[in-house]
Design an enzyme around this catalytic site. Structure first.
Site, PDB file in Angstrom:
ATOM      1  N   SER A 156       0.845  -1.197   0.000  1.00 47.74           N
ATOM      2  CA  SER A 156       0.000   0.000   0.000  1.00 47.74           C
ATOM      3  C   SER A 156       0.874   1.238   0.000  1.00 47.74           C
ATOM      4  O   SER A 156       2.041   1.200   0.444  1.00 47.74           O
ATOM      5  CB  SER A 156      -0.898   0.009   1.250  1.00 47.74           C
ATOM      6  N   TYR A 169      -2.673  -0.597  10.284  1.00 48.75           N
ATOM      7  CA  TYR A 169      -2.644  -0.932   8.855  1.00 48.75           C
ATOM      8  C   TYR A 169      -1.320  -0.473   8.224  1.00 48.75           C
ATOM      9  O   TYR A 169      -0.666  -1.235   7.505  1.00 48.75           O
ATOM     10  CB  TYR A 169      -3.826  -0.300   8.141  1.00 48.75           C
ATOM     11  N   LYS A 173       1.758  -2.829   6.479  1.00 47.27           N
ATOM     12  CA  LYS A 173       2.229  -2.640   5.109  1.00 47.27           C
ATOM     13  C   LYS A 173       3.706  -2.219   5.081  1.00 47.27           C
ATOM     14  O   LYS A 173       4.447  -2.587   4.165  1.00 47.27           O
ATOM     15  CB  LYS A 173       1.351  -1.622   4.391  1.00 47.27           C
TER      16      LYS A 173
END
Length: 264
Positions: A156, A169, A173
């Protein structure tokens, strides 16, 4: 075989034998799945691979719709990728696999001061640990066969830029980007290339859940020089390039598909 993973007992009985396949897609983005797989199949057949020989396996931690009739070679294997033992059993009969796309992810958004253990554990189980496990299984198979291969991890833009309420999150990533580099370092001598694709927001169900609010979306779009979110095809094209021989000298890279977000 697909199963509603909301039914625990039924989900435990989904392990099936899957024949030889060319591509293993470890995916949790339902909206991304069908066009991605169809484009993969079209790409293989356009390069002379008979459609009858194209076999694709899907490993997922969510329930999938019925595969498209245009892609009869797709055989889903549904399993909770957060469950190490269940994943190992489910993949035991899958293969041989030459190409792997690790796309499964969850985005459990919480302010930093409100991050819970459950959200942290679930995020790292699916977003990172499952990548390690599935990639180990595939890489061991490639090495045992003496075959070259390619692995693409879907990361991401958040791996290298902080985003409010994305602390866990972003962390998963960022870890995935470094895992990609270490995998490339260790698997390169075995002729296995490993790269990552780092998209901006793609309006899959997960993207919609996080960015459907126009005011919130504007804060992100204002940071993207091209002024728009990615389409599914943008991500697919990057994946296809990294799976193909056209990227034969590319490994350990993170390929941004983010409209210039990292340049801002």
């Amino acid at each position: 075989m697909c199963v509603d993973l909301g039914h625990w007992e039924t989900a435990e009985q989904v392990l099936v034998s899957v024949g030889p396949i060319d591509l293993l897609v470890n995916s949790g983005a339902v909206a991304l799945l069908q066009p991605f797989l169809e484009i993969i199949v079209w790409g293989l057949t356009d390069h002379g691979v008979p459609s009858s020989m194209v076999k694709i396996s899907i490993v997922a931690h969510v329930a999938f719709p019925t595969p498209s009739p245009t892609c009869p070679g797709i055989e889903p294997v549904c399993v909770d990728l957060g469950d190490w033992e269940a994943t190992e059993r489910a993949l035991d009969s899958v293969g041989p696999v030459d190409l792997l796309v690790n796309n499964a992810a969850v985005a459990l958004l919480q302010p930093f001061l409100e991050v819970t253990k459950d959200a942290f554990d679930r995020s790292f189980e699916v977003n990172l640990r499952a990548v390690i496990q599935v990639s180990q299984i595939v890489a061991r198979g490639l090495i045992a066969r003496g075959a070259p291969g390619a692995i693409v991890n879907i990361s991401s833009q958040c791996s290298q830029r902080a985003v409010t309420n994305h602390s866990v999150y972003c962390s998963t990533k960022g870890a995935l980007d470094m895992l990609t580099k270490v995998m490339a370092l260790e698997l390169g001598p075995h002729k296995i290339r490993v790269n990552a694709v780092n998209p901006t927001v793609v309006m899959t169900p997960m993207g919609q859940a996080a960015w459907s609010d126009p005011c919130k979306a504007k804060t992100m779009l204002d940071r993207i020089p091209l002024g728009k979110f990615a389409e599914v095809e943008h991500v697919v094209d990057a994946i296809l390039f990294l799976l193909s021989d056209r990227s034969g000298m590319t490994t350990g890279s993170t390929l941004p598909v983010e409209g210039g977000f990292w340049a801002n």
